[in-house]
Design an enzyme around this catalytic site. Sequence first.
Site, short mmCIF file in Angstrom:
data_model
loop_
_atom_site.label_atom_id
_atom_site.label_comp_id
_atom_site.label_asym_id
_atom_site.label_seq_id
_atom_site.Cartn_x
_atom_site.Cartn_y
_atom_site.Cartn_z
CB SER A 12 -0.97 0.00 1.18
OG SER A 12 -0.30 -0.21 2.40
CG HIS A 61 -0.95 3.41 5.01
ND1 HIS A 61 -1.98 2.89 5.77
CD2 HIS A 61 -0.68 2.49 4.05
CE1 HIS A 61 -2.33 1.71 5.29
NE2 HIS A 61 -1.56 1.45 4.25
CG ASP A 91 -2.76 3.97 8.98
OD1 ASP A 91 -1.63 4.53 9.02
OD2 ASP A 91 -3.25 3.55 7.93
#
Length: 284
Positions: free
Chosen positions: A36, A255, A252
């Site tokens: 990601s 990221h 979070d």
Amino acid sequence: MKKKISGFLLVGLFLLNLSAVAQDKNFYIFLCFGQSNMEGNAKIEPQDTVNVNPRFQVMEAVDCPAINRTKGNWYTAKPPLCRCRTGLTPADYFGRELVANLPEKVRVGVINVAIGGCKIELFDKDNYQSYTTNIPGWMKNFIKEYDENPYGRLVEMAKLAQKDGVIKGILLHQGESNTGDTLWTRKVKVVYDNLMNDLDLKPKKVPLLAGETVNADQNGKCASMNRIIATLPQTIKNAHVISSAGCTDSADDLHFNAAGYRELGKRYATQMLSLLGYKPTATN
């Protein structure tokens, strides 16, 4: 008969010359893959969509009719650079920084194939199918966009790109889903070696740049993986680790945020410029 053979030889030489002309040695191409943080998790901000130098190009790896892009074609590298609805990535400011510091005759192209949440096993061309049997449905949907074979799509696009320019390096950002996996460096080497073989590349000429996960200084949940990533050059001689220290992250703690991606991308570029024999003097 001799005249026919001579004719065939002339045609062959003409076609070879056409191929040589088509490939621009000053078009530097970089393959980007991972999960990601390479796919792009941060929201694209207005500053990221303006003043993108047309010397910085992206080859679209999927069809994106909503943004008028077609798989296998080059476009000015305005984000998103991965799939049609992904966010900002390290590749964005990697490319911007390169074109700001390379001679005007040099163009930069990126190809970005990445899947959020995936393990490095997804890019193992001989074993990826066994890995994908037990992954979540949402990840399977993303993989379908690459005809269920992200590695195969990366190679397919890279071969097209090699007709236009020269592959100069590989950017990797992956590791969060393999946190604690002491075999990770070997698994990365399998992917790297396959790319070298499948694309007829020489390891000494094509470095692998691997970025750290969100750093401990940002309370990164996978920061412990950076100890393993740090050992990658012991397994791949031409590997270089890109520090994430100080690169800001999102709430979070997995990221990077947009500012973090910009800084990390510039760090990839600084390393690549050094390997190309340049010292950064401008920033973008």
